[in-house]
Design a protein around this motif. Structure first.
Motif, mmCIF file in Angstrom:
data_model
loop_
_atom_site.group_PDB
_atom_site.id
_atom_site.type_symbol
_atom_site.label_atom_id
_atom_site.label_comp_id
_atom_site.label_asym_id
_atom_site.label_seq_id
_atom_site.Cartn_x
_atom_site.Cartn_y
_atom_site.Cartn_z
ATOM 1 N N UNK A 136 -1.868 3.444 6.540
ATOM 2 C CA UNK A 136 -0.707 3.662 5.662
ATOM 3 C C UNK A 136 -0.769 5.054 5.033
ATOM 4 N N UNK A 137 -1.971 5.477 4.677
ATOM 5 C CA UNK A 137 -2.125 6.821 4.082
ATOM 6 C C UNK A 137 -1.635 7.896 5.053
ATOM 7 N N UNK B 290 -11.875 -3.656 7.245
ATOM 8 C CA UNK B 290 -10.500 -3.951 7.666
ATOM 9 C C UNK B 290 -9.492 -3.386 6.681
ATOM 10 N N UNK B 291 -9.785 -3.592 5.396
ATOM 11 C CA UNK B 291 -8.908 -3.087 4.340
ATOM 12 C C UNK B 291 -8.882 -1.555 4.359
ATOM 13 N N UNK B 292 -10.061 -0.995 4.560
ATOM 14 C CA UNK B 292 -10.196 0.462 4.617
ATOM 15 C C UNK B 292 -9.329 1.036 5.742
ATOM 16 N N UNK B 293 -9.414 0.394 6.909
ATOM 17 C CA UNK B 293 -8.623 0.893 8.051
ATOM 18 C C UNK B 293 -7.130 0.725 7.797
ATOM 19 N N UNK B 294 -6.774 -0.385 7.162
ATOM 20 C CA UNK B 294 -5.349 -0.625 6.865
ATOM 21 C C UNK B 294 -4.821 0.446 5.907
ATOM 22 N N UNK B 295 -5.600 0.731 4.874
ATOM 23 C CA UNK B 295 -5.183 1.761 3.906
ATOM 24 C C UNK B 295 -5.101 3.125 4.596
ATOM 25 N N UNK B 296 -6.065 3.376 5.459
ATOM 26 C CA UNK B 296 -6.099 4.659 6.161
ATOM 27 C C UNK B 296 -4.838 4.864 7.011
ATOM 28 N N UNK C 192 0.469 7.502 7.460
ATOM 29 C CA UNK C 192 1.931 7.377 7.578
ATOM 30 C C UNK C 192 2.614 8.026 6.371
ATOM 31 N N UNK C 193 2.059 7.783 5.192
ATOM 32 C CA UNK C 193 2.609 8.364 3.962
ATOM 33 C C UNK C 193 2.564 9.896 4.019
ATOM 34 N N UNK C 194 1.409 10.417 4.466
ATOM 35 C CA UNK C 194 1.264 11.877 4.525
ATOM 36 C C UNK C 194 2.216 12.500 5.542
ATOM 37 N N UNK D 204 -13.078 -7.816 13.318
ATOM 38 C CA UNK D 204 -11.925 -7.520 12.437
ATOM 39 C C UNK D 204 -10.771 -8.489 12.697
ATOM 40 N N UNK E 265 0.857 -1.209 0.000
ATOM 41 C CA UNK E 265 0.000 0.000 0.000
ATOM 42 C C UNK E 265 0.887 1.252 0.000
ATOM 43 N N UNK E 266 1.945 1.198 0.819
ATOM 44 C CA UNK E 266 2.855 2.354 0.880
ATOM 45 C C UNK E 266 3.458 2.623 -0.495
ATOM 46 N N UNK F 299 -8.151 1.075 -2.414
ATOM 47 C CA UNK F 299 -9.028 0.060 -1.815
ATOM 48 C C UNK F 299 -9.599 -0.874 -2.879
ATOM 49 N N UNK G 245 -10.869 -10.398 9.371
ATOM 50 C CA UNK G 245 -9.931 -9.671 8.492
ATOM 51 C C UNK G 245 -8.488 -10.097 8.737
ATOM 52 N N UNK H 23 5.142 11.183 6.397
ATOM 53 C CA UNK H 23 6.479 11.108 5.772
ATOM 54 C C UNK H 23 6.659 12.228 4.761
ATOM 55 N N UNK H 24 5.599 12.439 3.963
ATOM 56 C CA UNK H 24 5.681 13.450 2.902
ATOM 57 C C UNK H 24 5.837 14.844 3.485
ATOM 58 N N UNK I 71 1.044 4.376 -2.742
ATOM 59 C CA UNK I 71 0.974 5.797 -2.419
ATOM 60 C C UNK I 71 2.192 6.551 -2.949
#
Lengths: 199, 255
Positions: free
Chosen positions: B61-62, B53-59, B64-66, A146, A26-27, A60, A150, B68-69, A30
Protein backbone atom coordinates in the motif's frame (compact mmCIF):
# COMPACT_ATOMS: atom_id res chain seq x y z
CA UNK A 1 -19.85 7.55 8.86
CA UNK A 2 -17.93 6.94 5.71
CA UNK A 3 -18.08 10.11 3.63
CA UNK A 4 -16.60 9.97 0.13
CA UNK A 5 -14.83 6.63 0.76
CA UNK A 6 -13.18 8.10 3.82
CA UNK A 7 -13.51 6.26 7.10
CA UNK A 8 -14.27 8.04 10.33
CA UNK A 9 -12.10 6.86 13.25
CA UNK A 10 -14.50 4.16 14.41
CA UNK A 11 -14.99 2.86 10.91
CA UNK A 12 -11.26 2.88 10.34
CA UNK A 13 -10.77 0.61 13.34
CA UNK A 14 -13.46 -1.76 12.04
CA UNK A 15 -11.92 -1.70 8.55
CA UNK A 16 -8.52 -2.67 9.96
CA UNK A 17 -10.12 -5.62 11.73
CA UNK A 18 -11.87 -6.69 8.52
CA UNK A 19 -9.25 -8.31 6.28
CA UNK A 20 -11.14 -7.32 3.14
CA UNK A 21 -10.94 -3.64 4.04
CA UNK A 22 -7.46 -3.51 5.54
CA UNK A 23 -5.83 -2.24 2.35
CA UNK A 24 -8.28 0.68 2.15
CA UNK A 25 -7.67 1.44 5.82
CA UNK A 26 -3.87 1.44 5.38
CA UNK A 27 -4.23 3.72 2.35
CA UNK A 28 -6.31 6.14 4.40
CA UNK A 29 -3.70 6.14 7.16
CA UNK A 30 -1.10 7.10 4.58
CA UNK A 31 -3.27 9.73 2.94
CA UNK A 32 -4.39 11.34 6.18
CA UNK A 33 -1.42 11.12 8.47
CA UNK A 34 1.84 10.38 6.63
CA UNK A 35 2.64 14.02 5.93
CA UNK A 36 1.80 15.13 9.46
CA UNK A 37 3.89 12.42 11.12
CA UNK A 38 6.75 12.80 8.63
CA UNK A 39 6.92 16.55 9.29
CA UNK A 40 7.19 15.88 12.97
CA UNK A 41 10.00 13.35 12.54
CA UNK A 42 11.90 15.70 10.27
CA UNK A 43 11.50 18.51 12.78
CA UNK A 44 13.29 16.27 15.22
CA UNK A 45 16.30 15.64 13.03
CA UNK A 46 15.03 12.79 10.89
CA UNK A 47 15.68 12.64 7.20
CA UNK A 48 12.88 12.19 4.66
CA UNK A 49 13.79 8.50 4.53
CA UNK A 50 13.73 8.27 8.34
CA UNK A 51 10.32 9.88 8.46
CA UNK A 52 8.89 7.51 5.87
CA UNK A 53 10.34 4.46 7.58
CA UNK A 54 9.12 5.61 10.98
CA UNK A 55 5.66 6.18 9.58
CA UNK A 56 5.65 2.71 8.07
CA UNK A 57 6.56 1.18 11.43
CA UNK A 58 3.95 3.39 13.06
CA UNK A 59 1.27 2.03 10.75
CA UNK A 60 2.43 -1.52 11.40
CA UNK A 61 2.31 -1.02 15.14
CA UNK A 62 -1.11 0.60 14.95
CA UNK A 63 -2.50 -2.23 12.80
CA UNK A 64 -1.08 -4.81 15.16
CA UNK A 65 -2.56 -3.08 18.19
CA UNK A 66 -5.96 -2.67 16.54
CA UNK A 67 -6.08 -6.23 15.17
CA UNK A 68 -5.41 -7.52 18.66
CA UNK A 69 -8.24 -5.37 19.99
CA UNK A 70 -5.91 -3.33 22.20
CA UNK A 71 -6.94 0.07 20.82
CA UNK A 72 -9.61 1.27 23.20
CA UNK A 73 -10.48 4.46 21.40
CA UNK A 74 -9.49 6.71 24.33
CA UNK A 75 -7.79 9.06 21.92
CA UNK A 76 -8.20 9.91 18.29
CA UNK A 77 -6.37 7.86 15.68
CA UNK A 78 -4.22 10.90 14.96
CA UNK A 79 -3.13 11.32 18.57
CA UNK A 80 -2.49 7.62 18.94
CA UNK A 81 -0.41 7.48 15.77
CA UNK A 82 1.57 10.51 16.91
CA UNK A 83 2.37 8.80 20.21
CA UNK A 84 3.50 5.63 18.44
CA UNK A 85 5.62 7.57 15.96
CA UNK A 86 7.30 9.62 18.67
CA UNK A 87 8.14 6.50 20.64
CA UNK A 88 9.53 4.73 17.61
CA UNK A 89 11.66 7.75 16.69
CA UNK A 90 12.75 8.22 20.29
CA UNK A 91 13.94 4.63 20.46
CA UNK A 92 15.64 4.98 17.11
CA UNK A 93 17.49 8.06 18.33
CA UNK A 94 18.60 6.16 21.38
CA UNK A 95 19.93 3.41 19.18
CA UNK A 96 21.83 5.91 17.14
CA UNK A 97 23.31 7.26 20.37
CA UNK A 98 22.26 10.77 19.72
CA UNK A 99 23.07 13.43 22.30
CA UNK A 100 21.15 13.51 25.58
CA UNK A 101 20.20 17.07 24.74
CA UNK A 102 18.20 16.00 21.73
CA UNK A 103 16.52 13.24 23.70
CA UNK A 104 15.69 15.70 26.43
CA UNK A 105 14.21 18.15 23.99
CA UNK A 106 12.21 15.30 22.52
CA UNK A 107 10.98 14.28 25.95
CA UNK A 108 9.98 17.88 26.62
CA UNK A 109 8.02 17.94 23.40
CA UNK A 110 5.69 15.20 24.56
CA UNK A 111 2.16 16.26 25.13
CA UNK A 112 0.77 15.39 28.53
CA UNK A 113 -2.40 14.18 26.88
CA UNK A 114 -0.54 11.69 24.74
CA UNK A 115 -1.01 7.99 25.19
CA UNK A 116 1.74 5.96 26.79
CA UNK A 117 2.42 3.43 24.11
CA UNK A 118 5.99 2.59 25.09
CA UNK A 119 5.09 -0.93 26.23
CA UNK A 120 3.56 -1.66 22.82
CA UNK A 121 6.59 -0.32 21.09
CA UNK A 122 9.16 -2.42 22.92
CA UNK A 123 7.11 -5.54 22.14
CA UNK A 124 6.90 -4.44 18.53
CA UNK A 125 10.62 -3.91 18.27
CA UNK A 126 11.28 -7.53 19.09
CA UNK A 127 8.79 -8.65 16.46
CA UNK A 128 10.33 -6.30 13.98
CA UNK A 129 13.70 -7.90 14.50
CA UNK A 130 12.33 -11.45 14.37
CA UNK A 131 10.43 -10.66 11.18
CA UNK A 132 13.67 -11.19 9.33
CA UNK A 133 13.66 -14.87 10.26
CA UNK A 134 10.83 -15.58 7.84
CA UNK A 135 12.95 -14.19 5.03
CA UNK A 136 15.60 -16.81 5.77
CA UNK A 137 13.21 -19.42 4.42
CA UNK A 138 12.91 -20.05 0.71
CA UNK A 139 10.24 -18.31 -1.34
CA UNK A 140 7.88 -21.31 -1.53
CA UNK A 141 7.94 -21.79 2.24
CA UNK A 142 7.31 -18.09 2.88
CA UNK A 143 4.36 -18.14 0.54
CA UNK A 144 2.77 -21.23 2.04
CA UNK A 145 3.11 -19.92 5.60
CA UNK A 146 1.78 -16.48 4.70
CA UNK A 147 -1.19 -17.88 2.80
CA UNK A 148 -2.13 -20.15 5.67
CA UNK A 149 -1.35 -18.11 8.79
CA UNK A 150 -1.74 -14.53 7.52
CA UNK A 151 -4.35 -14.75 4.80
CA UNK A 152 -6.17 -17.60 6.54
CA UNK A 153 -6.71 -19.57 3.35
CA UNK A 154 -7.91 -23.16 3.52
CA UNK A 155 -5.79 -26.00 2.14
CA UNK A 156 -8.17 -26.23 -0.82
CA UNK A 157 -7.75 -22.52 -1.62
CA UNK A 158 -3.99 -22.85 -1.29
CA UNK A 159 -3.85 -25.69 -3.84
CA UNK A 160 -5.33 -23.25 -6.38
CA UNK A 161 -2.55 -20.74 -5.76
CA UNK A 162 0.42 -23.09 -5.47
CA UNK A 163 2.12 -25.49 -7.87
CA UNK A 164 1.26 -28.56 -5.78
CA UNK A 165 -0.94 -31.49 -6.76
CA UNK A 166 -3.27 -31.74 -3.81
CA UNK A 167 -4.11 -30.62 -0.29
CA UNK A 168 -2.04 -33.35 1.36
CA UNK A 169 1.12 -32.24 -0.45
CA UNK A 170 0.47 -28.67 0.62
CA UNK A 171 -0.24 -29.74 4.19
CA UNK A 172 3.05 -31.70 4.38
CA UNK A 173 4.98 -28.82 2.85
CA UNK A 174 3.44 -26.35 5.29
CA UNK A 175 4.34 -28.59 8.21
CA UNK A 176 7.99 -28.78 7.11
CA UNK A 177 8.18 -25.03 6.54
CA UNK A 178 6.77 -24.23 9.96
CA UNK A 179 9.27 -26.66 11.50
CA UNK A 180 12.11 -24.85 9.74
CA UNK A 181 10.93 -21.51 11.05
CA UNK A 182 10.50 -22.85 14.56
CA UNK A 183 14.09 -24.09 14.53
CA UNK A 184 15.26 -20.63 13.45
CA UNK A 185 13.18 -19.03 16.23
CA UNK A 186 14.47 -21.49 18.81
CA UNK A 187 18.07 -20.75 17.88
CA UNK A 188 17.70 -16.99 17.67
CA UNK A 189 19.68 -15.28 20.44
CA UNK A 190 17.00 -12.66 20.93
CA UNK A 191 14.37 -15.31 21.64
CA UNK A 192 16.70 -17.23 23.92
CA UNK A 193 17.36 -14.05 25.87
CA UNK A 194 13.66 -13.32 26.11
CA UNK A 195 12.92 -16.83 27.44
CA UNK A 196 15.64 -16.43 30.10
CA UNK A 197 14.15 -13.10 31.16
CA UNK A 198 10.68 -14.63 31.44
CA UNK A 199 11.98 -17.49 33.54
CA UNK B 1 10.72 -33.88 20.90
CA UNK B 2 9.19 -36.60 18.77
CA UNK B 3 7.80 -35.82 15.35
CA UNK B 4 4.43 -37.05 16.49
CA UNK B 5 4.26 -34.67 19.44
CA UNK B 6 5.30 -31.75 17.33
CA UNK B 7 2.71 -32.68 14.73
CA UNK B 8 0.05 -32.76 17.41
CA UNK B 9 1.13 -29.32 18.64
CA UNK B 10 0.95 -27.96 15.12
CA UNK B 11 -2.51 -29.46 14.65
CA UNK B 12 -3.47 -27.83 17.94
CA UNK B 13 -2.06 -24.54 16.71
CA UNK B 14 -4.02 -24.89 13.47
CA UNK B 15 -7.16 -25.78 15.44
CA UNK B 16 -7.61 -28.95 13.51
CA UNK B 17 -8.00 -31.20 16.57
CA UNK B 18 -11.32 -32.39 17.99
CA UNK B 19 -12.68 -31.02 21.27
CA UNK B 20 -11.35 -33.76 23.60
CA UNK B 21 -7.93 -33.82 21.96
CA UNK B 22 -7.59 -30.07 22.46
CA UNK B 23 -8.11 -30.37 26.21
CA UNK B 24 -5.58 -33.20 26.41
CA UNK B 25 -2.96 -31.22 24.54
CA UNK B 26 -3.58 -28.23 26.78
CA UNK B 27 -2.79 -30.42 29.79
CA UNK B 28 0.32 -31.81 28.12
CA UNK B 29 1.72 -28.31 27.45
CA UNK B 30 1.12 -27.42 31.09
CA UNK B 31 2.92 -30.53 32.37
CA UNK B 32 5.76 -30.99 29.90
CA UNK B 33 8.42 -28.24 29.82
CA UNK B 34 9.79 -29.39 26.47
CA UNK B 35 6.33 -29.30 24.94
CA UNK B 36 5.70 -25.92 26.53
CA UNK B 37 8.91 -24.56 24.99
CA UNK B 38 8.01 -25.99 21.58
CA UNK B 39 4.52 -24.56 21.91
CA UNK B 40 6.00 -21.14 22.72
CA UNK B 41 8.27 -21.30 19.67
CA UNK B 42 5.42 -22.36 17.42
CA UNK B 43 3.24 -19.48 18.61
CA UNK B 44 6.10 -17.07 18.19
CA UNK B 45 6.69 -18.41 14.67
CA UNK B 46 3.07 -17.76 13.76
CA UNK B 47 3.33 -14.26 15.27
CA UNK B 48 6.39 -13.67 13.07
CA UNK B 49 4.50 -14.88 10.00
CA UNK B 50 1.60 -12.55 10.77
CA UNK B 51 3.97 -9.68 11.41
CA UNK B 52 5.71 -10.32 8.09
CA UNK B 53 2.36 -10.60 6.32
CA UNK B 54 1.24 -7.27 7.75
CA UNK B 55 4.59 -5.74 6.88
CA UNK B 56 4.29 -6.86 3.26
CA UNK B 57 0.70 -5.62 3.05
CA UNK B 58 1.70 -2.19 4.37
CA UNK B 59 4.66 -2.12 2.02
CA UNK B 60 2.43 -2.77 -1.00
CA UNK B 61 0.00 0.00 0.00
CA UNK B 62 2.88 2.36 0.77
CA UNK B 63 4.29 1.84 -2.70
CA UNK B 64 0.87 2.42 -4.22
CA UNK B 65 0.45 5.59 -2.14
CA UNK B 66 3.87 6.89 -3.19
CA UNK B 67 3.10 6.18 -6.84
CA UNK B 68 -0.23 8.01 -6.55
CA UNK B 69 1.45 10.91 -4.80
CA UNK B 70 4.21 11.27 -7.36
CA UNK B 71 1.57 11.12 -10.09
CA UNK B 72 -0.32 13.96 -8.44
CA UNK B 73 2.77 16.03 -7.75
CA UNK B 74 3.94 15.91 -11.35
CA UNK B 75 1.74 18.74 -12.63
CA UNK B 76 2.65 20.97 -9.65
CA UNK B 77 6.21 21.08 -8.43
CA UNK B 78 7.96 18.61 -10.56
CA UNK B 79 6.48 19.84 -13.66
CA UNK B 80 10.08 19.58 -14.76
CA UNK B 81 9.93 16.38 -16.79
CA UNK B 82 6.62 17.28 -18.39
CA UNK B 83 7.33 20.99 -18.63
CA UNK B 84 10.80 20.35 -19.86
CA UNK B 85 9.39 18.06 -22.51
CA UNK B 86 6.74 20.67 -23.32
CA UNK B 87 9.35 23.44 -23.42
CA UNK B 88 11.48 21.33 -25.69
CA UNK B 89 8.51 20.79 -27.97
CA UNK B 90 7.79 24.52 -28.03
CA UNK B 91 11.46 25.25 -28.62
CA UNK B 92 11.55 22.67 -31.40
CA UNK B 93 8.43 24.22 -32.95
CA UNK B 94 9.95 27.70 -32.70
CA UNK B 95 13.17 26.45 -34.22
CA UNK B 96 11.25 24.69 -36.93
CA UNK B 97 9.18 27.79 -37.68
CA UNK B 98 12.25 30.01 -37.49
CA UNK B 99 14.16 27.58 -39.67
CA UNK B 100 11.31 27.44 -42.14
CA UNK B 101 11.11 31.24 -42.11
CA UNK B 102 14.84 31.58 -42.71
CA UNK B 103 14.69 28.97 -45.45
CA UNK B 104 11.69 30.71 -47.01
CA UNK B 105 13.43 34.05 -46.76
CA UNK B 106 16.61 32.66 -48.23
CA UNK B 107 14.93 30.95 -51.17
CA UNK B 108 12.58 33.83 -51.97
CA UNK B 109 15.20 36.55 -51.74
CA UNK B 110 16.54 37.18 -55.23
CA UNK B 111 17.45 40.28 -57.26
CA UNK B 112 14.21 40.30 -59.16
CA UNK B 113 12.22 39.97 -55.93
CA UNK B 114 14.14 42.87 -54.46
CA UNK B 115 13.40 44.93 -57.50
CA UNK B 116 9.68 44.15 -57.34
CA UNK B 117 9.65 44.93 -53.65
CA UNK B 118 11.39 48.28 -53.80
CA UNK B 119 10.85 49.67 -57.24
CA UNK B 120 8.96 52.93 -57.21
CA UNK B 121 8.23 54.89 -60.35
CA UNK B 122 10.18 58.06 -60.79
CA UNK B 123 7.99 61.04 -60.01
CA UNK B 124 8.74 63.77 -62.43
CA UNK B 125 6.86 66.44 -60.48
CA UNK B 126 8.47 66.22 -57.12
CA UNK B 127 11.92 64.91 -57.66
CA UNK B 128 13.39 67.68 -59.67
CA UNK B 129 12.44 71.01 -61.14
CA UNK B 130 12.01 70.10 -64.74
CA UNK B 131 11.63 73.63 -66.07
CA UNK B 132 9.30 74.05 -68.97
CA UNK B 133 7.05 71.07 -69.65
CA UNK B 134 7.54 69.64 -73.16
CA UNK B 135 5.73 66.85 -75.02
CA UNK B 136 8.04 64.18 -73.64
CA UNK B 137 7.43 65.22 -70.10
CA UNK B 138 3.71 65.39 -70.82
CA UNK B 139 3.78 61.83 -72.12
CA UNK B 140 5.79 60.72 -69.06
CA UNK B 141 3.32 62.26 -66.62
CA UNK B 142 0.58 60.50 -68.50
CA UNK B 143 2.55 57.30 -68.17
CA UNK B 144 2.53 56.92 -71.89
CA UNK B 145 5.81 55.05 -71.94
CA UNK B 146 5.91 54.25 -75.61
CA UNK B 147 5.28 57.90 -76.50
CA UNK B 148 8.15 58.92 -74.21
CA UNK B 149 10.48 56.54 -76.04
CA UNK B 150 9.25 57.73 -79.51
CA UNK B 151 9.66 61.38 -78.64
CA UNK B 152 13.11 60.70 -77.18
CA UNK B 153 14.15 58.92 -80.35
CA UNK B 154 12.88 61.87 -82.45
CA UNK B 155 15.13 64.28 -80.60
CA UNK B 156 18.19 65.27 -82.54
CA UNK B 157 19.99 66.48 -79.44
CA UNK B 158 19.42 64.20 -76.44
CA UNK B 159 20.27 65.59 -73.06
CA UNK B 160 20.52 63.66 -69.82
CA UNK B 161 16.92 64.44 -68.98
CA UNK B 162 15.55 62.93 -72.20
CA UNK B 163 17.94 59.98 -71.92
CA UNK B 164 16.87 59.38 -68.36
CA UNK B 165 13.15 59.67 -69.00
CA UNK B 166 13.52 57.43 -72.00
CA UNK B 167 15.37 54.92 -69.76
CA UNK B 168 12.59 55.12 -67.17
CA UNK B 169 9.99 54.51 -69.90
CA UNK B 170 11.90 51.39 -70.99
CA UNK B 171 12.09 50.33 -67.38
CA UNK B 172 8.35 50.77 -66.90
CA UNK B 173 7.90 48.50 -69.90
CA UNK B 174 10.21 45.96 -68.25
CA UNK B 175 12.82 46.46 -70.96
CA UNK B 176 15.76 46.54 -68.64
CA UNK B 177 18.62 46.13 -71.08
CA UNK B 178 17.80 49.25 -73.12
CA UNK B 179 17.06 51.10 -69.90
CA UNK B 180 20.50 50.15 -68.54
CA UNK B 181 22.15 51.42 -71.74
CA UNK B 182 20.34 54.75 -71.49
CA UNK B 183 21.23 55.20 -67.80
CA UNK B 184 24.82 54.22 -68.52
CA UNK B 185 24.87 56.93 -71.19
CA UNK B 186 23.72 59.53 -68.63
CA UNK B 187 26.43 58.45 -66.21
CA UNK B 188 29.10 58.40 -68.92
CA UNK B 189 28.20 61.88 -70.07
CA UNK B 190 28.34 63.23 -66.53
CA UNK B 191 31.66 61.59 -66.06
CA UNK B 192 33.00 63.20 -69.21
CA UNK B 193 31.57 66.62 -68.49
CA UNK B 194 31.98 66.58 -64.77
CA UNK B 195 28.32 67.43 -64.37
CA UNK B 196 25.82 65.63 -62.19
CA UNK B 197 22.69 66.23 -64.20
CA UNK B 198 20.34 63.34 -63.47
CA UNK B 199 23.35 61.57 -61.97
CA UNK B 200 21.64 60.42 -58.78
CA UNK B 201 18.50 59.35 -60.62
CA UNK B 202 20.47 57.41 -63.21
CA UNK B 203 22.58 55.71 -60.47
CA UNK B 204 19.60 54.58 -58.43
CA UNK B 205 17.51 53.36 -61.34
CA UNK B 206 20.36 51.65 -63.12
CA UNK B 207 20.97 49.76 -59.87
CA UNK B 208 17.30 48.74 -59.84
CA UNK B 209 17.60 47.71 -63.49
CA UNK B 210 20.58 45.54 -62.65
CA UNK B 211 18.55 43.82 -59.95
CA UNK B 212 15.66 43.28 -62.35
CA UNK B 213 18.03 42.05 -65.04
CA UNK B 214 19.55 39.50 -62.67
CA UNK B 215 22.81 41.41 -62.38
CA UNK B 216 22.68 41.53 -58.60
CA UNK B 217 26.37 42.15 -58.03
CA UNK B 218 26.38 45.39 -60.05
CA UNK B 219 23.07 46.54 -58.58
CA UNK B 220 24.08 45.90 -54.94
CA UNK B 221 27.42 47.65 -55.39
CA UNK B 222 25.71 50.83 -56.57
CA UNK B 223 22.96 50.63 -53.94
CA UNK B 224 25.50 50.17 -51.15
CA UNK B 225 27.34 53.26 -52.39
CA UNK B 226 24.07 55.19 -52.29
CA UNK B 227 23.24 53.83 -48.78
CA UNK B 228 26.54 55.28 -47.59
CA UNK B 229 26.09 58.69 -49.19
CA UNK B 230 23.85 60.96 -47.12
CA UNK B 231 23.86 63.60 -49.82
CA UNK B 232 22.59 61.25 -52.45
CA UNK B 233 19.13 62.04 -53.70
CA UNK B 234 18.05 58.43 -53.18
CA UNK B 235 19.87 57.86 -49.88
CA UNK B 236 16.63 57.50 -47.95
CA UNK B 237 15.07 55.21 -50.53
CA UNK B 238 18.13 52.97 -50.67
CA UNK B 239 18.21 52.75 -46.91
CA UNK B 240 14.60 51.67 -46.79
CA UNK B 241 15.75 48.43 -48.31
CA UNK B 242 16.29 45.53 -45.92
CA UNK B 243 19.89 44.89 -44.88
CA UNK B 244 18.99 41.24 -44.55
CA UNK B 245 17.91 41.17 -48.20
CA UNK B 246 21.26 42.66 -49.13
CA UNK B 247 23.17 40.17 -46.99
CA UNK B 248 21.28 37.22 -48.42
CA UNK B 249 21.87 38.40 -51.96
CA UNK B 250 25.53 38.94 -51.27
CA UNK B 251 25.79 35.50 -49.66
CA UNK B 252 24.10 33.98 -52.69
CA UNK B 253 26.52 35.77 -54.98
CA UNK B 254 29.50 34.38 -53.11
CA UNK B 255 28.20 30.78 -52.93
Amino acid sequence: MNVGNKFADEELIKAIQDNKKTDAAIMQLYQEYSEYISSFIMNYGGSRQDSEDVFQETVLAFLDIVKKGKFRGESTVRTFLSSIAKNIWFNELKKRERSGKREKSFENSRDEKEMDVSHYISEREMKQQLRGLLYKLDESCRKILLLFYYENLSMKEMVDQLPYENEQVVRNKKYKCLQQLTVLVKNDPLVAGQIKLNN
Amino acid sequence: MSQNKEQILIDHLDRSLQGGETVAIGDLIGDDAEMAATWFNLQLSVDIIKEAGLYEQVLVVRKQFEQNRSGMERPLGVVRPLNFRYAMRVAACILLIAGAAVLYKYTTTNPEGLYNKYFVSYDLNTSRDMGQVDGMEQAYRQKNWQEVITRSNQLKEKDNKSLFLSGMAEMELNKFKPAILLFQLVLARNKQSGDAYFQDEAEYYIAMCYLANNQAGAGIAILEKIRGDKDHLFYKKANEMSSLDFKILKYKLLH
